[in-house]
Design a protein around this motif. Structure first.
Motif, short mmCIF file in Angstrom:
data_model
loop_
_atom_site.label_atom_id
_atom_site.label_comp_id
_atom_site.label_asym_id
_atom_site.label_seq_id
_atom_site.Cartn_x
_atom_site.Cartn_y
_atom_site.Cartn_z
N THR A 208 0.59 -0.89 0.24
CA THR A 208 -0.02 -0.08 -0.37
C THR A 208 0.64 1.21 0.19
N ARG A 209 2.34 1.18 0.63
CA ARG A 209 2.84 2.35 0.56
C ARG A 209 2.94 2.58 -0.78
N VAL A 210 3.54 2.05 -1.59
CA VAL A 210 3.39 2.55 -2.78
C VAL A 210 2.67 2.57 -3.82
N THR A 211 2.01 1.82 -3.95
CA THR A 211 0.95 1.93 -4.26
C THR A 211 -0.53 3.14 -4.37
N PHE A 212 -1.38 2.38 -3.22
CA PHE A 212 -2.56 3.24 -3.19
C PHE A 212 -2.17 4.79 -2.06
N ASP A 213 -1.23 4.21 -1.72
CA ASP A 213 -0.84 5.48 -0.51
C ASP A 213 0.03 6.94 -2.45
N ARG A 214 -0.17 6.31 -2.64
CA ARG A 214 0.83 6.92 -3.75
C ARG A 214 -0.66 7.53 -4.76
N CYS A 252 -2.28 -5.15 -5.73
CA CYS A 252 -2.43 -3.36 -5.19
C CYS A 252 -1.97 -2.86 -6.55
N ASP A 253 -1.24 -2.90 -7.10
CA ASP A 253 -0.71 -1.74 -8.51
C ASP A 253 -1.17 -1.77 -9.65
N ASP A 254 -2.42 -2.35 -9.14
CA ASP A 254 -3.29 -2.86 -11.06
C ASP A 254 -4.74 -1.62 -10.58
N LEU A 255 -5.15 -2.53 -9.18
CA LEU A 255 -5.90 -2.06 -8.82
C LEU A 255 -5.95 -0.32 -8.80
N ALA A 256 -5.12 -0.15 -8.21
CA ALA A 256 -4.40 1.26 -8.08
C ALA A 256 -5.07 2.20 -9.15
N ARG A 257 -4.22 1.30 -10.42
CA ARG A 257 -4.43 2.04 -12.01
C ARG A 257 -5.82 2.57 -12.23
N GLN A 258 -6.64 0.97 -11.11
CA GLN A 258 -7.83 1.24 -11.81
C GLN A 258 -8.84 2.61 -11.85
N LEU A 259 -8.15 2.64 -9.93
CA LEU A 259 -9.00 3.59 -9.28
C LEU A 259 -8.62 5.31 -10.33
N ALA A 368 10.04 8.67 -7.47
CA ALA A 368 8.61 7.51 -6.87
C ALA A 368 7.69 8.13 -7.78
N VAL A 369 6.91 7.32 -7.76
CA VAL A 369 5.42 7.91 -8.99
C VAL A 369 4.43 8.21 -8.47
N ILE A 370 3.96 9.07 -8.48
CA ILE A 370 2.31 9.46 -7.81
C ILE A 370 1.66 9.84 -9.19
N TRP A 371 -0.06 8.75 -9.18
CA TRP A 371 -0.72 9.35 -9.99
C TRP A 371 -1.80 9.78 -9.57
N ALA A 372 -2.61 11.12 -10.29
CA ALA A 372 -2.96 12.51 -10.37
C ALA A 372 -4.19 12.28 -10.96
N ASN A 373 -5.46 12.99 -11.25
CA ASN A 373 -5.87 12.76 -12.22
C ASN A 373 -6.00 14.72 -12.44
N ASP A 374 -6.26 15.21 -14.03
CA ASP A 374 -7.17 16.32 -13.46
C ASP A 374 -8.12 16.83 -13.22
N LEU A 375 -8.22 17.52 -13.31
CA LEU A 375 -9.70 18.83 -12.93
C LEU A 375 -10.78 19.17 -13.96
N THR A 376 -11.93 18.43 -13.79
CA THR A 376 -12.94 19.54 -14.91
C THR A 376 -13.82 19.79 -14.44
N ALA A 377 -15.18 20.58 -15.61
CA ALA A 377 -15.71 20.48 -15.37
C ALA A 377 -16.45 19.91 -14.84
N ASP A 378 -16.83 18.20 -15.24
CA ASP A 378 -16.87 16.84 -14.79
C ASP A 378 -17.19 16.53 -13.34
N TYR A 379 -15.99 17.10 -12.57
CA TYR A 379 -15.59 16.42 -11.14
C TYR A 379 -16.41 17.62 -10.94
#
Lengths: 388, 388
Positions: A208-214, A252-259, A368-379
């Motif tokens: 989790t430290r390197v997947t969901f937490d990132r 965990c990595d696969d699920l985090a990427r799906q999230l 380190a790698v952190i995953w994020a999303n963009d900010l949209t009007a839909d959000y």
């Protein structure tokens, strides 16, 4: 697949009527043994929902027989009555499993909830739902369980890794409020490897430290985050701890990427690679700062390779770096070199959903790698209408 | 009004052609004395624009004769050439003022820039613009100067407080990237009170700490923030330090409120009052956490009194509190009591632009107010199209 990919588990997902739209909203996962070891990681938010407080307690002895999960209500900020409801939910699971011949106490049942905060669960629907779910428990029930824990998720999320005679599988839900320290995220992982609670805990925390937490979709941290790992030992195989930890991490990595790929309203998945940092902590701090910069998130939405906003975000951290040695690439084009204008930004192709931002701190060798999303009007639309 | 409300100052605002649309983009403020004391507060972002680096240096001796400001380009992340351009800008101001009979060195000229990051300024337009501005310097030029520093601001911002024989006035620009540690914000304050550099510095730091530093429109911190305070001494009055500090604070408070009221794309101004905190730092930390919660900002935009998101934000802080003693009011209705459901949320009226969130930590007697904005589709649109 999902939580029933590993041997020694049954699961079910049903509609209990907790959600007003009649969609599936209750999942049950049961470890049929022979082993019942378990580990868990929970939200670091200090405002914890009742089921989080409960599940942390029952996990203290490293054993779980069942997990019951509901969508349609988070049972957070619900006071003493909310905690009583969680307790009653676990008692009910113990009772119905006992009636089916599995001797189990409420203290072996974890509870997880997701949905609106500040509203009591409709126990008159939830408790009968547990009877219904128990009646449908099956070694093929993993996918239905994954469907029943969805909230605003557009797809259900499962993952499985099979090694030499043993398997790790799991399911996840979460489509917003994804942030370090976990997210509004419920995850149940199962394995038929024969691993004790200590081995599970070590593997789960490491993963989790390197997947969901990132994963940092929108910088918001939930009151309900729960990640559980249950081992049945049904394969009869005890893998090397390293190999086991690696398999848990892959799932965990696969699920985090799906999230990240299903985050509310997002149109881009942003992979933020921080390289040449003095320490891993520095790399993570810089990655999170970039991940949470609303102006940058808007720019990425607009397919604008706005590296100035990346530098501006880096500049707010305490990480070791010299401003005039920073380099930034967007989708492989080094648009910023030595803290100033680099290659032609018109070379950056941002048409695809995945965008990679590489921040080179020129201060060391850690990354380190952190995953994020963009900010949209839909959000904005989705979250200004939905009370959660 | 504005920077020329106080005696001993002239100002001008002109169109130098830095902005491609031909709008005013260059402002000049000159202290005609007799005193030339000054103080400044700058961005805490470690990636600082060239004019910030320059102005910090020239302020080291506590004296300034002039300030030149441009919109249309931030001169940030522009390398050594950017710094040379800032230096040349200050030299040019010294030259043209010298030609008008005011003996001044470049080291008495502060420079401030705002606009796009990572692009060199068009010096072939900026330098002639300084000559043009110098020719238009006037004791009535304050408003024109305030107009010339606008970027995406929809209105220019000025404020004046007059006391017994002395005045503090000023101008501000800023419409986004407003965050603690200041904002993409340029502010020039002037006074004809006879106050030395030390008194100015103390008053300015005291004021910015509780005004501009507590404005958090979108959590983003700029590379260019600059707040300057110049004293001419022209009134011949030396006020008590307390009275002077209070006047500076009033002007800063007024300008900060105007900045929030004009934030990019915002439809709500959110006043976050954190009360009964153990320490002021706790109150500020909690206020900022609430201010930066994107999900809550979306809910406020949707006029949804979503107190669960407030608790969720509080829970991420290190402040002293017990989750089951937290109380939250939205526009005066205590929708959360003791960490759980409080009064009927339907009683909350959120139709107006100003929304007040009161977070009662029940942990002490300290308090703080943070101002924020909601998150809107307009914010996304404005910031996904505009490279800054």
């Amino acid at each position: 697949m999902s939580v029933t990919a590993a041997k020694g588990f049954t699961a079910a997902g049903i509609a209990a009527g907790i959600k007003q739209n009649g969609n599936p909203d209750l999942a049950l996962v049961v470890n049929t043994g022979p082993r019942r070891a378990a580990a868990g990681v929970f939200t670091s938010n200090r405002v914890k929902a009742a089921p989080v407080v409960w599940s942390q307690q029952v996990l203290a002895d490293g054993e779980l027989t069942a997990v019951v999960l509901n969508s349609g209500g988070a049972n957070a900020c619900t006071g003493p009555k909310g905690f009583q409801d969680t307790h009653a939910t676990a008692e009910k699971v113990a009772e119905v499993l006992g009636a089916k011949g599995t001797e189990v106490g409420a203290g072996e049942v974890a509870v997880a909830s997701t949905g609106l905060i500040g509203i009591l669960l409709p126990m008159d629907k939830l408790l009968p739902g547990i009877e219904k779910a128990a009646a449908e428990l099956s070694e093929h029930g993993g996918e239905k369980a994954a469907i029943a824990i969805k909230t605003t998720d557009t797809v259900h999320k499962t993952s499985v890794v099979t090694k030499d005679g043993w398997t790790v599988g799991g399911m996840a839900k979460g489509a917003g409020m994804l942030a370090p320290g976990l997210a509004t995220m419920l995850v149940v992982l199962t394995t038929d490897a024969d691993v004790d609670a200590k081995g599970l805990d070590s593997a789960l925390r490491g993963a989790t430290r390197v997947t969901f937490d990132r994963v940092d979709s929108d910088g918001c941290m939930s009151t309900n985050d729960t990640v559980l790992l249950l081992a049945s030992g049904a394969s009869g195989v005890t893998p090397a701890q390293d190999a086991f930890a690696q398999a848990v991490r892959e799932v965990c990595d696969d699920l985090a990427r799906q999230l990240i790929g299903d985050a509310e309203g997002a149109s881009k998945d942003i992979r933020i690679e921080v390289v040449n940092a003095a320490t891993e902590d520095d790399a993570v701090e810089v990655g999170r700062s970039i991940a949470r910069n609303n102006l940058l998130k808007c720019a990425i939405h607009g397919e604008d390779p706005n590296w100035g906003r990346v530098l501006s975000a880096i500049g707010t951290t305490r990480a070791a770096f010299e401003p005039d040695r920073l380099n930034v690439a967007i989708n492989g084009v080094w648009v910023c070199r030595n803290g100033s204008v680099g290659d032609d930004r018109d070379l950056v192709d941002m048409r695809y959903r995945e965008v990679t931002i590489t921040a080179d701190l020129a201060a060391g060798t850690e990354s380190a790698v952190i995953w994020a999303n963009d900010l949209t009007a839909d959000y904005v639309h989705e979250n200004s209408a939905y009370s959660s």
